[in-house]
Design a protein around this motif. Structure first.
Motif, PDB file in Angstrom:
ATOM      1  N   ARG A  27       0.846  -1.202   0.000  1.00  0.00           N
ATOM      2  CA  ARG A  27       0.000   0.000   0.000  1.00  0.00           C
ATOM      3  C   ARG A  27       0.875   1.243   0.000  1.00  0.00           C
ATOM      4  NH1 ARG A  27      -4.786  -1.169   4.341  1.00  0.00           N
ATOM      5  NH2 ARG A  27      -4.374  -3.377   4.319  1.00  0.00           N
ATOM      6  N   SER A  30      -2.212   4.779   3.852  1.00  0.00           N
ATOM      7  CA  SER A  30      -3.104   4.067   4.773  1.00  0.00           C
ATOM      8  C   SER A  30      -4.533   4.047   4.247  1.00  0.00           C
ATOM      9  CB  SER A  30      -3.060   4.731   6.152  1.00  0.00           C
ATOM     10  OG  SER A  30      -3.529   6.062   6.055  1.00  0.00           O
ATOM     11  N   GLY A  32      -5.750   2.464   1.734  1.00  0.00           N
ATOM     12  CA  GLY A  32      -6.191   1.184   1.203  1.00  0.00           C
ATOM     13  C   GLY A  32      -5.534   0.841  -0.121  1.00  0.00           C
ATOM     14  N   HIS A  33      -5.950  -0.276  -0.680  1.00  0.00           N
ATOM     15  CA  HIS A  33      -5.393  -0.757  -1.940  1.00  0.00           C
ATOM     16  C   HIS A  33      -6.076  -0.070  -3.120  1.00  0.00           C
ATOM     17  CE1 HIS A  33      -3.034  -4.012  -0.212  1.00  0.00           C
ATOM     18  NE2 HIS A  33      -4.058  -4.258   0.590  1.00  0.00           N
ATOM     19  N   GLU A  76     -12.969 -12.099   9.738  1.00  0.00           N
ATOM     20  CA  GLU A  76     -12.747 -10.651   9.803  1.00  0.00           C
ATOM     21  C   GLU A  76     -11.408 -10.306   9.142  1.00  0.00           C
ATOM     22  OE1 GLU A  76     -13.730  -6.813  10.631  1.00  0.00           O
ATOM     23  OE2 GLU A  76     -14.958  -8.525  11.231  1.00  0.00           O
ATOM     24  N   GLY A  77     -11.430  -9.368   8.199  1.00  0.00           N
ATOM     25  CA  GLY A  77     -10.209  -8.924   7.527  1.00  0.00           C
ATOM     26  C   GLY A  77      -9.809  -9.758   6.329  1.00  0.00           C
ATOM     27  N   ALA A  78     -10.576 -10.763   5.963  1.00  0.00           N
ATOM     28  CA  ALA A  78     -10.211 -11.624   4.835  1.00  0.00           C
ATOM     29  C   ALA A  78     -10.424 -10.947   3.484  1.00  0.00           C
ATOM     30  CB  ALA A  78     -11.004 -12.930   4.881  1.00  0.00           C
ATOM     31  N   GLU A  80     -10.872  -7.100   1.551  1.00  0.00           N
ATOM     32  CA  GLU A  80     -10.790  -5.644   1.634  1.00  0.00           C
ATOM     33  C   GLU A  80     -11.216  -5.060   0.300  1.00  0.00           C
ATOM     34  OE1 GLU A  80      -7.153  -3.803   3.114  1.00  0.00           O
ATOM     35  OE2 GLU A  80      -6.528  -5.779   3.822  1.00  0.00           O
ATOM     36  N   LYS A  81     -12.028  -4.033   0.332  1.00  0.00           N
ATOM     37  CA  LYS A  81     -12.418  -3.385  -0.916  1.00  0.00           C
ATOM     38  C   LYS A  81     -11.299  -2.466  -1.391  1.00  0.00           C
ATOM     39  CE  LYS A  81     -14.869   0.451   1.175  1.00  0.00           C
ATOM     40  NZ  LYS A  81     -16.084   1.215   1.202  1.00  0.00           N
ATOM     41  N   ARG A  92      -7.389 -12.142   1.320  1.00  0.00           N
ATOM     42  CA  ARG A  92      -6.263 -12.608   2.117  1.00  0.00           C
ATOM     43  C   ARG A  92      -6.298 -14.140   2.164  1.00  0.00           C
ATOM     44  NH1 ARG A  92      -3.325  -9.601   5.341  1.00  0.00           N
ATOM     45  NH2 ARG A  92      -4.978  -8.054   5.389  1.00  0.00           N
TER      46      ARG A  92
END
Length: 99
Positions: A27, A30, A32-33, A76-78, A80-81, A92
């Motif tokens: 990244r 911070s 995001g992607h 949770e967290g698997a 991400e937009k 992930r």
């Protein structure tokens, strides 16, 4: 395997016939992607989401023989937009040997 696991119903929630996997650079902020930064495609195939009991897993499968390329438990967290696309997302994946 416990007796309860033996009789759990497995349901396919979603099957997408064509997906693309990219090598994602670190990244740059911070925020995001950003899908626009992804230029190196490393794989393409199918995506299948399977629910078994109270857990779900995303599988990336070879489009010709259904061999597993990768998997990602839905936790949770698997997922991400991306900040610049509604069609792209970060998944992930987990090495089952390390899980």
């Amino acid at each position: 395997m416990s007796g309860d696991d033996e009789y759990q119903i497995e349901t396919t929630l979603c099957m997408i016939q064509t997906v693309h996997v990219f090598q994602i650079p670190p990244r740059s902020s911070s925020g995001g992607h950003r899908a626009n930064d992804w230029t190196r495609e490393v794989w393409d195939g199918k995506l299948k989401i399977v629910q078994k009991g109270s857990t779900a897993t995303v599988y990336l499968l070879d489009k010709h023989n259904n061999n597993e390329f990768a998997q990602a438990p839905v936790v949770e967290g698997a997922v991400e937009k991306c900040t610049d696309s509604s069609r792209y997302f970060v998944l992930r994946c987990v090495n089952q040997k390390d899980a």
